[in-house]
Design an enzyme around this catalytic site. Sequence first.
Site, PDB file in Angstrom:
ATOM      1  N   ALA A   1       0.805  -1.216   0.000  1.00  0.00           N
ATOM      2  CA  ALA A   1       0.000   0.000   0.000  1.00  0.00           C
ATOM      3  C   ALA A   1       0.838   1.266   0.000  1.00  0.00           C
ATOM      4  CB  ALA A   1      -0.930  -0.004   1.205  1.00  0.00           C
ATOM      5  N   THR A   2       2.133   1.172   0.318  1.00  0.00           N
ATOM      6  CA  THR A   2       2.994   2.356   0.292  1.00  0.00           C
ATOM      7  C   THR A   2       4.189   2.193  -0.642  1.00  0.00           C
ATOM      8  OG1 THR A   2       4.195   1.556   2.247  1.00  0.00           O
ATOM      9  CG2 THR A   2       2.372   3.077   2.626  1.00  0.00           C
TER      10      THR A   2
ATOM     11  N   ARG B   1       7.718  -3.648  -5.275  1.00  0.00           N
ATOM     12  CA  ARG B   1       9.037  -4.160  -5.616  1.00  0.00           C
ATOM     13  C   ARG B   1       8.887  -5.316  -6.605  1.00  0.00           C
ATOM     14  NH1 ARG B   1       6.838  -4.849  -1.318  1.00  0.00           N
ATOM     15  NH2 ARG B   1       7.725  -2.906  -0.524  1.00  0.00           N
TER      16      ARG B   1
ATOM     17  N   ASP C   1      -1.232 -10.331  -0.276  1.00  0.00           N
ATOM     18  CA  ASP C   1       0.153 -10.312   0.192  1.00  0.00           C
ATOM     19  C   ASP C   1       0.343 -11.030   1.521  1.00  0.00           C
ATOM     20  OD1 ASP C   1      -1.139  -8.300   1.666  1.00  0.00           O
ATOM     21  OD2 ASP C   1       0.080  -6.670   0.852  1.00  0.00           O
TER      22      ASP C   1
ATOM     23  N   THR D   1       2.360  -1.784   6.497  1.00  0.00           N
ATOM     24  CA  THR D   1       1.366  -0.729   6.667  1.00  0.00           C
ATOM     25  C   THR D   1       0.280  -1.181   7.639  1.00  0.00           C
ATOM     26  OG1 THR D   1       1.776   0.070   4.429  1.00  0.00           O
ATOM     27  CG2 THR D   1      -0.283   0.742   5.466  1.00  0.00           C
TER      28      THR D   1
ATOM     29  N   ASN E   1      -6.854  -7.633  12.051  1.00  0.00           N
ATOM     30  CA  ASN E   1      -6.117  -6.496  11.501  1.00  0.00           C
ATOM     31  C   ASN E   1      -5.849  -5.459  12.585  1.00  0.00           C
ATOM     32  OD1 ASN E   1      -7.033  -7.743   9.018  1.00  0.00           O
ATOM     33  ND2 ASN E   1      -6.620  -5.792   8.009  1.00  0.00           N
TER      34      ASN E   1
END
Length: 464
Positions: free
Chosen positions: A11-12, A15, A233, A255, A292
């Site tokens: 989210a940030t 790669r 992910d 994140t 979460n």
Amino acid sequence: MNAVAAVDLGATSGRVMLGHVGHNELSVRPVARFPNGPVTRPDGLHWDIDALREHVLDGLAAAVRDEPGVASIGVDSWAVDYALMRDGRMLAEPFHYRDGRNHAGVDRVHARVGAAELYAANGLQFLPFNTLYQLEAEERLAEADSFLLIPDLFGYWLTGRAVAERTNASTTGLLSVTTGEWDEALVARLGLPRSLFPELVSPGTRLGGLTSEFAARIGARDDVSVTAVGSHDTASAVVAVPAASTDFAYISCGTWGLVGVELEAPVLTEAARAANFTNEGGVDGRVRFLHNVMGLWLLTECVREWGETDLPTLLAQAAAVNPPVAVFDANDPSFLPPDDMPGRITAWLRAHDQPVPRSRAEFVRCIIESLAVAFAAAVHDAATLSAHPVAVIHIVGGGSQNALLCQRIADIAGMPVLAGPVEATAIGNVLIQARAQGFVGGSLESLRALVAAAFSPVRYLPTA
């Protein structure tokens, strides 16, 4: 030889990693890194998906230049977000899950299906950005003929085949927690067109070869495959947990902090729903029973707001702060939107009669302590709710590099924390591709043994 390329989109940041896998071999190395994040458009927060696609293609071209023998490509990303499609083209940029439109979708869904009934159907914790809420808030839904989750969108671009990989589809809220198929009854009850939903596939499925356009764009051979991996992910990250036994909990920390245990069957009790635990699909039919926690978003947003560039020094200063410090609820929904995170945390502390940190170092220590408390509590709850014994906590992802956070989790949880590997998501992506290609075989446990041999975790023991 035995080379695969993993596209890992967070989210940030994103790669592209090259992986080499064999009988007693596992190595990964980055060939491209690039930024990612929300962009503000007139109608709200979106992803700059076209820029992200160019970064991915440039990264894959770099991978092929470095290793012309790449046999396969796999893509994983964050969950829940999607592109609306019509005639094979996006209708618009995908919305970002932090956009405020989702709240209207929550009210509309819950007016039709109660929270307890929804949990029995999909097994998901309540998050206001789960895909079913986003679709309910979607103004252009009637124009679409399908939707594709983010990693599946990249798979479609690369191969021309439109699918939904199950680990990520399980986060939509529209997959049956018991059958692993689209929940036809729930889809109909919400009034969603069944034609929107793509074919479901499992991790390890060969999606096809590269289209001629994209093979030429990245300089790849015609016989390169695109393989479905654990495209959520976290599903890929859990594959790469270097666990030696089953009595472990995991924290995939980036994140977000995804905290839970791996099970063979979902936990659908009222206690699990009340604790807001989720049952998400894992590789090989496993269940990721997890919660979460807001994660390093809290820290990175503060650092961004401050314009701070020397995070290692700031963390060292935070480690030197003498406790006790104030602790806030890291799960509070007020921390979900971007911008002015220091102000949001300050407001929470004042509203709860807690002292406000007097320096940036104290602020960082407050964040670390709050995350450690939330992570340790989630591990305890996961073990209790699932009746799954936990003797060790594995923390993977970027948070595994944060020594202060790892030590405080160990202290508060009262059990060892094993930190690493940092690139667990890409490693899990690589391993599922390698197994599908026949470079390695065996169960998740055998894949994890490869990880443990190649990447020695750092051990943190509880202090008195």
